[in-house]
Design a protein around this motif. Structure first.
Motif, mmCIF file in Angstrom:
data_model
loop_
_atom_site.group_PDB
_atom_site.id
_atom_site.type_symbol
_atom_site.label_atom_id
_atom_site.label_comp_id
_atom_site.label_asym_id
_atom_site.label_seq_id
_atom_site.Cartn_x
_atom_site.Cartn_y
_atom_site.Cartn_z
ATOM 1 N N ARG A 144 0.840 -1.197 0.000
ATOM 2 C CA ARG A 144 0.000 0.000 0.000
ATOM 3 C C ARG A 144 0.876 1.248 0.000
ATOM 4 N NH1 ARG A 144 -5.157 0.024 0.602
ATOM 5 N NH2 ARG A 144 -5.143 2.024 1.683
ATOM 6 N N ILE A 145 1.460 1.513 -1.158
ATOM 7 C CA ILE A 145 2.289 2.694 -1.364
ATOM 8 C C ILE A 145 1.433 3.748 -2.069
ATOM 9 C CG2 ILE A 145 4.345 3.599 -2.512
ATOM 10 C CD1 ILE A 145 5.511 0.777 -2.370
ATOM 11 N N PRO A 146 1.452 5.005 -1.613
ATOM 12 C CA PRO A 146 0.693 6.034 -2.335
ATOM 13 C C PRO A 146 1.148 6.139 -3.790
ATOM 14 C CG PRO A 146 1.416 6.845 -0.194
ATOM 15 C CD PRO A 146 2.111 5.532 -0.408
ATOM 16 N N ILE A 147 0.195 6.212 -4.700
ATOM 17 C CA ILE A 147 0.480 6.300 -6.131
ATOM 18 C C ILE A 147 -0.220 7.547 -6.660
ATOM 19 C CG2 ILE A 147 0.270 5.153 -8.369
ATOM 20 C CD1 ILE A 147 -0.161 2.505 -6.756
ATOM 21 N N THR A 148 0.536 8.453 -7.265
ATOM 22 C CA THR A 148 -0.021 9.701 -7.784
ATOM 23 C C THR A 148 0.022 9.685 -9.303
ATOM 24 O OG1 THR A 148 0.763 10.885 -5.819
ATOM 25 C CG2 THR A 148 0.121 12.215 -7.724
ATOM 26 N N ILE A 149 -1.134 9.936 -9.928
ATOM 27 C CA ILE A 149 -1.253 9.861 -11.377
ATOM 28 C C ILE A 149 -1.932 11.139 -11.879
ATOM 29 C CG2 ILE A 149 -2.188 8.544 -13.322
ATOM 30 C CD1 ILE A 149 -2.431 6.176 -11.235
ATOM 31 N N PHE A 150 -1.369 11.747 -12.905
ATOM 32 C CA PHE A 150 -1.942 12.933 -13.531
ATOM 33 C C PHE A 150 -2.478 12.564 -14.910
ATOM 34 C CE2 PHE A 150 1.080 14.485 -10.484
ATOM 35 C CZ PHE A 150 0.521 15.635 -9.964
ATOM 36 N N LYS A 151 -3.651 13.079 -15.249
ATOM 37 C CA LYS A 151 -4.205 12.872 -16.590
ATOM 38 C C LYS A 151 -4.765 14.190 -17.104
ATOM 39 C CE LYS A 151 -7.027 9.617 -19.226
ATOM 40 N NZ LYS A 151 -5.890 8.950 -19.866
ATOM 41 N N ASP A 152 -4.294 14.589 -18.285
ATOM 42 C CA ASP A 152 -4.689 15.870 -18.871
ATOM 43 C C ASP A 152 -5.746 15.667 -19.954
ATOM 44 O OD1 ASP A 152 -2.824 17.209 -17.305
ATOM 45 O OD2 ASP A 152 -1.232 16.970 -18.792
ATOM 46 N N ILE A 209 -20.856 22.251 -19.826
ATOM 47 C CA ILE A 209 -19.632 21.598 -20.296
ATOM 48 C C ILE A 209 -18.425 22.420 -19.881
ATOM 49 C CG2 ILE A 209 -18.367 20.704 -22.295
ATOM 50 C CD1 ILE A 209 -20.989 19.282 -22.051
ATOM 51 N N LYS A 210 -17.415 21.743 -19.335
ATOM 52 C CA LYS A 210 -16.127 22.390 -19.066
ATOM 53 C C LYS A 210 -15.042 21.526 -19.706
ATOM 54 C CE LYS A 210 -17.469 24.548 -14.675
ATOM 55 N NZ LYS A 210 -17.497 25.918 -15.222
ATOM 56 N N THR A 211 -14.212 22.140 -20.545
ATOM 57 C CA THR A 211 -13.169 21.404 -21.261
ATOM 58 C C THR A 211 -11.785 21.788 -20.747
ATOM 59 O OG1 THR A 211 -13.114 23.105 -22.992
ATOM 60 C CG2 THR A 211 -14.594 21.224 -23.334
ATOM 61 N N HIS A 212 -10.788 21.092 -21.255
ATOM 62 C CA HIS A 212 -9.379 21.351 -20.926
ATOM 63 C C HIS A 212 -9.130 21.281 -19.416
ATOM 64 C CE1 HIS A 212 -8.967 22.382 -25.099
ATOM 65 N NE2 HIS A 212 -9.828 23.369 -24.989
ATOM 66 N N LEU A 213 -9.535 20.169 -18.850
ATOM 67 C CA LEU A 213 -9.333 19.927 -17.426
ATOM 68 C C LEU A 213 -8.270 18.847 -17.223
ATOM 69 C CD1 LEU A 213 -13.078 19.831 -16.281
ATOM 70 C CD2 LEU A 213 -11.544 21.811 -16.379
ATOM 71 N N LYS A 214 -7.798 18.746 -15.993
ATOM 72 C CA LYS A 214 -6.872 17.665 -15.646
ATOM 73 C C LYS A 214 -7.377 16.976 -14.391
ATOM 74 C CE LYS A 214 -3.625 20.303 -12.746
ATOM 75 N NZ LYS A 214 -2.231 20.767 -12.594
ATOM 76 N N MET A 215 -6.999 15.715 -14.233
ATOM 77 C CA MET A 215 -7.409 14.944 -13.071
ATOM 78 C C MET A 215 -6.174 14.444 -12.328
ATOM 79 S SD MET A 215 -10.080 11.735 -12.868
ATOM 80 C CE MET A 215 -9.115 10.623 -13.894
ATOM 81 N N ILE A 216 -6.201 14.597 -11.039
ATOM 82 C CA ILE A 216 -5.166 14.033 -10.171
ATOM 83 C C ILE A 216 -5.794 12.877 -9.412
ATOM 84 C CG2 ILE A 216 -3.560 14.454 -8.275
ATOM 85 C CD1 ILE A 216 -3.687 17.445 -9.021
ATOM 86 N N THR A 217 -5.194 11.709 -9.527
ATOM 87 C CA THR A 217 -5.665 10.519 -8.820
ATOM 88 C C THR A 217 -4.582 10.068 -7.860
ATOM 89 O OG1 THR A 217 -6.972 9.794 -10.731
ATOM 90 C CG2 THR A 217 -6.439 8.131 -9.077
ATOM 91 N N VAL A 218 -4.940 9.839 -6.605
ATOM 92 C CA VAL A 218 -4.008 9.277 -5.629
ATOM 93 C C VAL A 218 -4.615 7.985 -5.093
ATOM 94 C CG1 VAL A 218 -2.680 9.620 -3.527
ATOM 95 C CG2 VAL A 218 -3.186 11.575 -5.013
ATOM 96 N N LYS A 219 -3.963 6.878 -5.368
ATOM 97 C CA LYS A 219 -4.351 5.593 -4.779
ATOM 98 C C LYS A 219 -3.605 5.415 -3.463
ATOM 99 C CE LYS A 219 -4.658 1.770 -7.022
ATOM 100 N NZ LYS A 219 -5.968 1.432 -6.441
ATOM 101 N N ASN A 220 -4.256 4.791 -2.512
ATOM 102 C CA ASN A 220 -3.672 4.563 -1.178
ATOM 103 C C ASN A 220 -3.170 5.874 -0.575
ATOM 104 O OD1 ASN A 220 -3.990 1.772 -1.850
ATOM 105 N ND2 ASN A 220 -1.995 1.799 -2.852
ATOM 106 N N PRO A 221 -4.011 6.923 -0.549
ATOM 107 C CA PRO A 221 -3.525 8.234 -0.111
ATOM 108 C C PRO A 221 -3.258 8.280 1.392
ATOM 109 C CG PRO A 221 -5.900 8.296 -0.412
ATOM 110 C CD PRO A 221 -5.445 6.951 -0.890
ATOM 111 N N THR A 222 -2.275 9.075 1.756
ATOM 112 C CA THR A 222 -2.029 9.401 3.160
ATOM 113 C C THR A 222 -2.559 10.804 3.412
ATOM 114 O OG1 THR A 222 0.143 10.389 2.743
ATOM 115 C CG2 THR A 222 0.068 7.993 3.102
ATOM 116 N N ASP A 223 -2.582 11.201 4.667
ATOM 117 C CA ASP A 223 -3.047 12.549 4.995
ATOM 118 C C ASP A 223 -2.201 13.618 4.301
ATOM 119 O OD1 ASP A 223 -5.017 11.492 6.559
ATOM 120 O OD2 ASP A 223 -3.926 11.740 8.445
ATOM 121 N N ALA A 224 -0.919 13.319 4.075
ATOM 122 C CA ALA A 224 -0.026 14.302 3.452
ATOM 123 C C ALA A 224 -0.464 14.618 2.027
ATOM 124 C CB ALA A 224 1.411 13.773 3.453
#
Length: 425
Positions: A301-309, A379-394
């Motif tokens: 269970r390591i935090p994983i940070t993923i960005f998608k544009d 509709i809102k375009t040109h967005l990005k998503m940040i996904t954190v799996k197994n997030p910690t409080d930090a």
């Protein structure tokens, strides 16, 4: 029955003569007859071919760009072969065929079809060069046209695999060859029942490796990258990113779905179904352990940070309050299927749904039209998503402090996601 090893090499691994020499040494150290090498176009060739396709489709001249691409491949060959080697005439012949396709107006009635007939020449040329160099340096192998192996429907730019036909062709064509020699073939391309070239989607060579691995009952599939393995964050953004020694299929599949770019999203599912391990290793340091993806159950269970544009938010509010609570998920997924949208996230309350999809080449009105009878639509375009799996409080504290406008937050015990305005490129 043999259980081959399937190795996939991307464009960065064969971008120049020095890179190809490195791959030749890597392969030679692991040489076995039952080896399939799936190879992408060299360097940025696919980007250049897309430019040529656009110019040709628009009726513009493309001589300069085509000559530059030919010069790139001939220069690559000059770093590997003597000037009288047959590879130069082979490359010239491929570019002559490419020019004829680009000048063939009868192919241009539908842009996607035209794209598919042209774009695979990067792979066809790069695999000829690599196969000839391997043979030249004492590693005899055979060249194989992937279009004789991978059978698909006729969907342009994102063809669906006919698994039964593909398995049949792979076993009939490849197994007799692999009993004697390794085979070099292309990623990304296939053919439909009419004999037309099809493509599996950008960066689809990973998927080709999985297709061939499953069809041949491979012992394993290895994707060779310029990174040490799969990390829990983009090393350009997170210098202290941690490498996974192993990952479960499910964890890896979720990472690719949310936007992790190390592996093509379609690669994991067929390998998981047939329990074929997938290795992600570095061609820069090939003796390092890399990451193995397999059936491991609960992963660390390591935090994983993923960005998608390049995402679009479709905000839906029920028009008729007597329909509150219906959610209309079936209707929404039917609309998405017809429009070939890739849904990234759905958030629902009693009268309000939010749908996040990849940006589409459509106007806001075209995106909204299927929903207007039932919903008020924004509709809102040109967005990005940040996904954190197994997030910690930090992680949670950090991303909630981001000053950009946050349009959506969704949280579960194992996952938290935010959708923000995307910064201008």
């Amino acid at each position: 029955m043999i259980q081959p090893l399937v190795y996939k090499f991307g464009g960065a691994s064969i971008k120049d003569a020095a890179a190809i020499k490195n791959i030749a040494q890597l392969v030679k150290k692991r040489w076995t007859a039952s080896m399939v090498l799936v190879v992408s176009a060299a360097g940025k060739t696919t980007d250049r071919l897309e430019q040529l396709i656009a110019l040709s489709f628009q009726g513009k001249r493309f001589d300069t760009e085509l000559i530059e691409l030919l010069d790139y491949h001939e220069d690559l060959c000059r770093g590997l072969f003597s000037t009288d080697h047959a590879i130069f005439s082979r490359v010239d012949n491929q570019f002559a065929q490419l020019r004829r396709l680009l000048e063939n107006d009868t192919l241009k009635e539908e842009e996607g079809f035209f794209y598919d007939q042209v774009i695979g020449y990067g792979e066809l040329i790069s695999t000829r060069i690599l196969q000839e160099y391997l043979c030249e340096t004492g590693s005899p192998c055979l060249w194989q046209d992937a279009r004789e192996l991978v059978r698909t429907d006729s969907t342009t730019k994102m063809a669906r695999v006919d698994w039964a036909l593909t398995m049949q062709h792979c076993r009939r064509t490849l197994i007799p060859k692999l009993e004697k020699f390794p085979v070099v073939t292309q990623g990304f391309i296939g053919t439909d029942l009419l004999g037309n070239t099809t493509t599996l989607g950008r960066e689809g060579s990973d998927f080709t490796a999985a297709i061939l691995g499953v069809s041949l009952g491979a012992a394993s599939v290895t994707i060779w990258k310029d990174v040490a393995g799969i990390l829990n964050g983009d090393p350009d953004l997170f210098p202290d990113a941690v490498k996974f020694e192993y990952l479960d299929f499910e964890e890896a599949a979720e990472m690719t779905y949310y936007g992790a770019k190390v592996i093509h999203p379609k690669t994991i599912k067929p390998l998981a179904k047939h329990n074929i391990p997938l290795y992600v290793k570095s061609f820069v340091n090939p003796d390092a352990a890399g990451t193995i993806i397999g059936s491991f159950g609960q992963a660390p269970r390591i935090p994983i940070t993923i960005f998608k544009d390049h995402l679009t938010l479709i905000d839906l509010r029920i028009r008729d309050l007597s329909m509150v609570g219906g959610f209309h998920f079936e209707f929404i997924y039917e609309v998405a299927k017809k429009a070939n949208w890739r849904i990234q996230l759905i958030q629902a309350s009693a009268a309000h749904l939010r749908l996040v999809i990849q940006d589409m080449p459509s106007t806001e009105e075209q995106l909204a039209r299927p929903f207007r009878d039932v919903f008020h639509v924004q509709i809102k375009t040109h967005l990005k998503m940040i996904t954190v799996k197994n997030p910690t409080d930090a992680e949670i504290k950090h991303y909630r402090q981001v000053t950009e406008t946050c349009h959506l937050e969704q949280k579960s015990p194992e996952l938290i996601q935010w959708v923000y305005e995307q910064e201008e490129d």
